[in-house]
Design a protein around this motif. Structure first.
Motif, short mmCIF file in Angstrom:
data_model
loop_
_atom_site.label_atom_id
_atom_site.label_comp_id
_atom_site.label_asym_id
_atom_site.label_seq_id
_atom_site.Cartn_x
_atom_site.Cartn_y
_atom_site.Cartn_z
N ARG A 43 0.70 -1.19 0.17
CA ARG A 43 0.04 -0.14 -0.02
C ARG A 43 0.90 1.31 -0.04
O ARG A 43 0.40 2.42 0.09
N GLY A 44 2.20 0.91 0.07
CA GLY A 44 3.02 2.12 0.27
C GLY A 44 3.09 3.02 1.45
O GLY A 44 3.70 3.95 1.55
N GLU A 45 3.01 2.26 2.44
CA GLU A 45 2.97 2.67 3.71
C GLU A 45 4.31 2.36 4.46
O GLU A 45 5.05 1.53 4.18
N GLY A 46 4.66 3.23 5.19
CA GLY A 46 6.18 3.05 6.00
C GLY A 46 7.44 3.28 4.76
O GLY A 46 7.01 3.91 3.73
N ALA A 47 8.24 3.19 5.31
CA ALA A 47 9.54 3.65 4.45
C ALA A 47 10.44 2.54 4.11
O ALA A 47 10.49 1.53 4.96
N SER A 48 11.19 2.59 3.20
CA SER A 48 12.02 1.32 2.68
C SER A 48 13.21 1.90 1.89
O SER A 48 12.94 3.09 1.21
N ARG A 49 14.25 1.41 2.16
CA ARG A 49 15.53 1.87 1.54
C ARG A 49 16.25 0.80 1.00
O ARG A 49 16.38 -0.32 1.57
N PRO A 50 17.13 0.92 -0.13
CA PRO A 50 17.83 -0.28 -0.56
C PRO A 50 18.84 -0.59 0.61
O PRO A 50 19.51 0.24 1.20
N TRP A 51 19.13 -1.90 0.60
CA TRP A 51 20.20 -2.27 1.53
C TRP A 51 21.42 -1.64 1.34
O TRP A 51 22.12 -1.14 2.40
N ALA A 52 21.99 -1.47 0.23
CA ALA A 52 23.33 -0.76 0.20
C ALA A 52 23.44 0.44 0.91
O ALA A 52 24.28 0.83 1.33
N GLU A 53 22.30 1.15 0.63
CA GLU A 53 22.25 2.58 1.30
C GLU A 53 22.35 2.53 2.77
O GLU A 53 23.09 3.07 3.47
N VAL A 54 21.63 1.51 3.29
CA VAL A 54 21.38 1.48 4.78
C VAL A 54 22.75 0.83 5.14
O VAL A 54 23.28 1.37 6.33
N ARG A 55 23.40 -0.14 4.61
CA ARG A 55 24.60 -0.46 4.93
C ARG A 55 25.58 0.31 5.14
O ARG A 55 26.55 0.55 5.78
N GLU A 56 25.73 1.50 3.96
CA GLU A 56 26.66 2.65 3.95
C GLU A 56 26.51 3.39 5.13
O GLU A 56 27.41 3.91 5.74
N GLU A 57 25.24 3.62 5.44
CA GLU A 57 24.95 4.45 6.58
C GLU A 57 25.55 3.95 7.93
O GLU A 57 26.33 4.79 8.60
N LEU A 58 25.29 2.62 8.01
CA LEU A 58 25.72 1.98 9.27
C LEU A 58 27.35 1.81 9.09
O LEU A 58 27.77 2.29 10.49
#
Length: 67
Positions: A43-58
């Motif tokens: 339904r498009g609720e919530g947020a999602s991001r590509p794993w590569a982006e999350v990994r780089e941030e961490l």
């Protein structure tokens, strides 16, 4: 048992379980949570991001914390 022996035992136990994931029981309430989250995602609720982006941030946070 020493702490190292306990950790070795836990790792061996986990390896044994992980070797046969199809034998791990999945409670119905887990399935329901998965269905709800998948429906919300569709339904498009919530947020999602590509794993590569999350990994780089961490990794960036870890590098900054190590200074």
């Amino acid at each position: 048992m020493t702490a190292d022996e306990k950790l070795d035992y836990i790792q061996a136990l986990w390896d044994s379980v992980a070797a046969h994931p199809d034998e791990v029981p999945l409670p119905e309430w887990h399935r329901e949570v998965i269905r709800e989250r998948l429906a919300a995602h569709r339904r498009g609720e919530g947020a999602s991001r590509p794993w590569a982006e999350v990994r780089e941030e961490l990794l960036s946070r870890l590098r900054s914390a190590g200074r």
